[in-house]
Design an enzyme around this catalytic site. Structure first.
Site, PDB file in Angstrom:
ATOM      1  N   GLU A   1      -3.101  -3.969  -3.008  1.00 26.41           N
ATOM      2  CA  GLU A   1      -3.951  -5.333  -3.846  1.00 26.41           C
ATOM      3  C   GLU A   1      -3.872  -4.896  -5.371  1.00 26.41           C
ATOM      4  O   GLU A   1      -3.485  -5.171  -6.401  1.00 26.41           O
ATOM      5  CB  GLU A   1      -4.922  -5.755  -3.694  1.00 26.41           C
ATOM      6  CG  GLU A   1      -5.495  -6.459  -1.936  1.00 26.41           C
ATOM      7  CD  GLU A   1      -5.192  -6.273  -1.289  1.00 26.41           C
ATOM      8  OE1 GLU A   1      -4.881  -4.630  -1.096  1.00 26.41           O
ATOM      9  OE2 GLU A   1      -5.921  -6.403  -0.409  1.00 26.41           O
TER      10      GLU A   1
ATOM     11  N   CYS B   1     -11.060  -2.475  -4.318  1.00 28.03           N
ATOM     12  CA  CYS B   1     -10.141  -4.007  -4.889  1.00 28.03           C
ATOM     13  C   CYS B   1     -10.866  -4.806  -5.411  1.00 28.03           C
ATOM     14  O   CYS B   1      -9.965  -5.782  -6.448  1.00 28.03           O
ATOM     15  CB  CYS B   1      -8.895  -4.127  -3.689  1.00 28.03           C
ATOM     16  SG  CYS B   1      -7.972  -2.319  -3.630  1.00 28.03           S
TER      17      CYS B   1
ATOM     18  N   CYS C   1     -10.658  -4.320   0.214  1.00 27.48           N
ATOM     19  CA  CYS C   1     -11.655  -3.165   0.373  1.00 27.48           C
ATOM     20  C   CYS C   1     -12.491  -3.973  -1.143  1.00 27.48           C
ATOM     21  O   CYS C   1     -12.376  -4.507  -1.749  1.00 27.48           O
ATOM     22  CB  CYS C   1     -11.110  -1.895   0.683  1.00 27.48           C
ATOM     23  SG  CYS C   1     -10.340  -1.069  -1.106  1.00 27.48           S
TER      24      CYS C   1
ATOM     25  N   CYS D   1      -4.404   0.885  -2.244  1.00 27.89           N
ATOM     26  CA  CYS D   1      -4.120  -0.345  -1.548  1.00 27.89           C
ATOM     27  C   CYS D   1      -2.758  -1.457  -2.176  1.00 27.89           C
ATOM     28  O   CYS D   1      -2.580  -1.405  -3.514  1.00 27.89           O
ATOM     29  CB  CYS D   1      -4.984  -1.006  -1.471  1.00 27.89           C
ATOM     30  SG  CYS D   1      -6.496  -0.878  -0.605  1.00 27.89           S
TER      31      CYS D   1
ATOM     32  N   ASN E   1       0.854  -0.620  -0.284  1.00 28.81           N
ATOM     33  CA  ASN E   1      -0.058  -0.043   0.078  1.00 28.81           C
ATOM     34  C   ASN E   1       0.777   1.271   0.261  1.00 28.81           C
ATOM     35  O   ASN E   1       2.337   1.252   0.422  1.00 28.81           O
ATOM     36  CB  ASN E   1      -0.923   0.193   1.524  1.00 28.81           C
ATOM     37  CG  ASN E   1      -0.478  -0.255   2.276  1.00 28.81           C
ATOM     38  OD1 ASN E   1       0.389  -0.977   2.859  1.00 28.81           O
ATOM     39  ND2 ASN E   1      -1.069   0.595   3.599  1.00 28.81           N
ATOM     40  N   ILE E   2       0.573   2.281  -0.672  1.00 27.66           N
ATOM     41  CA  ILE E   2       0.511   3.556  -0.780  1.00 27.66           C
ATOM     42  C   ILE E   2      -0.098   4.572   0.033  1.00 27.66           C
ATOM     43  O   ILE E   2      -0.968   4.910  -1.500  1.00 27.66           O
ATOM     44  CB  ILE E   2       1.825   3.979  -2.503  1.00 27.66           C
ATOM     45  CG1 ILE E   2       2.367   2.557  -2.516  1.00 27.66           C
ATOM     46  CG2 ILE E   2       2.150   5.372  -2.418  1.00 27.66           C
ATOM     47  CD1 ILE E   2       3.051   2.453  -3.709  1.00 27.66           C
ATOM     48  N   GLU E   3       0.593   5.285   0.699  1.00 24.98           N
ATOM     49  CA  GLU E   3      -0.218   6.245   1.506  1.00 24.98           C
ATOM     50  C   GLU E   3       0.681   7.666   0.664  1.00 24.98           C
ATOM     51  O   GLU E   3       1.531   7.592   0.667  1.00 24.98           O
ATOM     52  CB  GLU E   3      -0.873   6.714   2.367  1.00 24.98           C
ATOM     53  CG  GLU E   3      -1.557   5.047   3.113  1.00 24.98           C
ATOM     54  CD  GLU E   3      -1.477   5.163   4.892  1.00 24.98           C
ATOM     55  OE1 GLU E   3      -0.424   5.564   5.904  1.00 24.98           O
ATOM     56  OE2 GLU E   3      -1.732   3.999   4.753  1.00 24.98           O
TER      57      GLU E   3
HETATM   58  N1  THU Z   1      -4.896  -1.168   2.487  1.00 24.95           N
HETATM   59  C1  THU Z   1      -4.998  -2.474   1.563  1.00 24.95           C
HETATM   60  O1  THU Z   1      -3.762  -2.413   1.356  1.00 24.95           O
HETATM   61  N2  THU Z   1      -5.450  -3.348   1.763  1.00 24.95           N
HETATM   62  C2  THU Z   1      -6.367  -3.923   1.648  1.00 24.95           C
HETATM   63  O2  THU Z   1      -6.570  -4.719   1.734  1.00 24.95           O
HETATM   64  C3  THU Z   1      -6.987  -2.961   3.432  1.00 24.95           C
HETATM   65  C4  THU Z   1      -6.618  -1.560   3.852  1.00 24.95           C
HETATM   66  C5  THU Z   1      -4.475   0.029   2.907  1.00 24.95           C
HETATM   67  C6  THU Z   1      -5.226   0.829   2.732  1.00 24.95           C
HETATM   68  C7  THU Z   1      -4.332   1.764   3.749  1.00 24.95           C
HETATM   69  O3  THU Z   1      -3.312   2.714   3.274  1.00 24.95           O
HETATM   70  C8  THU Z   1      -4.190   0.849   4.961  1.00 24.95           C
HETATM   71  O4  THU Z   1      -4.241  -0.142   4.235  1.00 24.95           O
HETATM   72  C9  THU Z   1      -5.112   1.520   5.763  1.00 24.95           C
HETATM   73  O5  THU Z   1      -6.407   1.727   5.665  1.00 24.95           O
END
Ligand code: THU
Length: 129
Positions: free
Chosen positions: A55, A89, A86, A53, A42-44
């Site tokens: 995925e 995804c 989520c 996310c 995941n990249i925020e």
């Molecule tokens: N996130 C994912 O990368 N995959 C998931 O299946 C659930 C959520 C990430 C998004 C965000 O960066 C962090 O988790 C919190 O929601």
């Protein structure tokens, strides 16, 4: 490659997560039909809303490298109950990967295996356009 190896690849990808805001690191490993493994984390960013996310990173990487047929995806987070993908995804995985096998895992031995069609019942997709 075994489910376990795919989980190991997802766990390794998780280490690269850019999750400065949520601190919630996720890794994914996507296996193509020919056995290639493509990972994502995941990249925020500071806007929060542009977060992507693990995925979708894995799927978009795979698509951008020319892959079109997929078999399985492993998803790893550090939670007691394994973290499911989520809704956004699930939609992208369904449209580009079809009824993938989804392996959910945490950092210990906890694991569960699902079919994407069970995680996304009654999907909207191109067949309905
Ligand atoms: N996130 C994912 O990368 N995959 C998931 O299946 C659930 C959520 C990430 C998004 C965000 O960066 C962090 O988790 C919190 O929601």
């Amino acid at each position: 490659m075994s489910d376990f190896d795919l989980v190991i690849a997802a766990r390794a990808a998780r280490a690269f997560a850019c999750a400065e805001f949520s601190k919630f690191k996720v890794g994914a490993a996507l296996e193509t039909a020919d056995g290639t493994i493509i990972t994502g984390c995941n990249i925020e960013n500071a806007t929060y809303g542009l977060t992507i996310c693990a995925e979708r990173v894995a799927m978009f990487k795979a698509l951008s490298e020319g892959h079109r047929e997929f078999a399985r995806m492993a998803i790893v987070a550090d939670t007691e109950a394994p973290t499911p993908p989520c809704g956004a995804c699930r939609q992208i995985l369904w449209e580009f990967g079809g009824d993938l096998e989804i392996v959910l895992a945490n950092l210990s031995e906890e694991r569960s295996i699902h079919r994407l069609k069970d995680l996304l019942p009654l999907p909207f997709d191109a067949r309905l356009l």
